[in-house]
Design an enzyme around this catalytic site. Sequence first.
Site, PDB file in Angstrom:
ATOM      1  N   ASP A   7       0.949  -0.994  -0.172  1.00 38.05           N
ATOM      2  CA  ASP A   7      -0.055   0.253  -0.040  1.00 38.05           C
ATOM      3  C   ASP A   7       0.459   0.886  -0.235  1.00 38.05           C
ATOM      4  OD1 ASP A   7      -1.867   1.846   0.334  1.00 38.05           O
ATOM      5  OD2 ASP A   7      -2.008   1.593   2.117  1.00 38.05           O
ATOM      6  N   ASP A  49      -1.900   5.908  -5.330  1.00 35.66           N
ATOM      7  CA  ASP A  49      -1.874   4.526  -4.222  1.00 35.66           C
ATOM      8  C   ASP A  49      -2.744   3.669  -4.504  1.00 35.66           C
ATOM      9  OD1 ASP A  49      -3.202   3.617  -1.675  1.00 35.66           O
ATOM     10  OD2 ASP A  49      -4.305   5.074  -1.100  1.00 35.66           O
TER      11      ASP A  49
END
Length: 436
Positions: free
Chosen positions: A108, A303
């Site tokens: 992430d 992201d």
Amino acid sequence: QCSASGSRTRASAPLKRSGNEPPLVGMLSSSVVAAALLPLVAGLTLDSGSSLGLGGTAGIAAMSLVLERRAVRTREGAGSRSRSIHKLAYFGKIGVGTPPQEFTVVFDTGSGNLIVPGSDCGSKACTWHKRYNPEKSSTSKLVGCDGSERRDADSGDGIVITFGTGRISGNCVRDSICLGEACSEGAFISSSDETEEPFASFTFDGVLGLALPKMAQSEDFSLMSRLLDASALRSPLFSVFLSNSDTEKSEITFGSVKKEHMASELFWVPVTGQIGYWEVKIDDIAIDGKPQNICSDCRVAVDTGTSQLAGPSEVVKQLRQTLNVAPDCSNFHELPKLGFVIGGRVLTLPPQDYTDKYASSCGLALMELDIPPPSGPLFIFGIPFLQRYYTVYDHANSRVGFAVARHAGDEPEALMTIRAIRDSAGDESGYFLAAR
């Protein structure tokens, strides 16, 4: 915000962690949930691929971890206003402890720490996943959540992390963390409690944060900081290739850029934020290549942990009106390309990337997300963008690289450069697009 018992800890991901701000759209949304595993196999390869002259230190060969892909269709809204939403998550395997205990994690770029369930967590969200057991590791020890040493279990602090749709509490631990055969000791969060919503529904165990070190609890919690300190990578970066096809592998590569995944030049854009996100400036938004002058001082966080696209409500409302996606999909084949002008290039998304289309139902897949300053306002480029563009994250130089992704069987679209036309007085009078 993060809170601690005994000492103050540092909030590691304000966008995803603050109870006073809306959640990011994907990974921690309750709708990214239980899904059927698509047939991709996780693994690790060692690669001697090109570093493109970035001048990193000599070290191990670049590591490529194959990512699994899970997909689910959920419904959003109610009654006649409901619509089907297609969400994806990509994750790989890591080992924690000595000997390694295996976990599946989302890599992430929107958070800074490794979080996995702990064996002392009895909530359903933990028991339905693999749990880290410190008693089964010869190298485990508790640390403070600022990275400091702890003498015993009662002398240090814990941590509470509040997400938009849930909460995790836990302890901070130092242990061996392995990507394939490459291991280093580092700190992470072992959760002792997780709310059922949304964590029980996740089909992966945890999250490995790859944001810039500012977002981690301390540098010991940052995987890339540890790799760089140990001079373990040929180049101080990692790259992400995401596929939506069963015919090719998705992967994250540490230490090199893989030219075989690029169908255009790789261009670099400096990181503009101060919080730790991989955040760059958007110069404008384009429709079919034409700038719209609707995005002044816009920024975007790239992201990998978010399943959708999101942006400030004011801009998204303008785009919804301009794009005019028919709910019955009647104009789907006439919809324009949506482009974001970044670093002088137009990064375009075709209609299938910015719409949710299922059977005869269509909707704009760009969620409204108003993040207050200083974190926002901010766009979020999640998985639909990352499937279209190969991205590189350069820690040492604080920049993000973009290239058109090369997918098997697809004809790649040319990367367009936007250039100003100036009159005899030197004033800008228009623009033109040029292929790179």
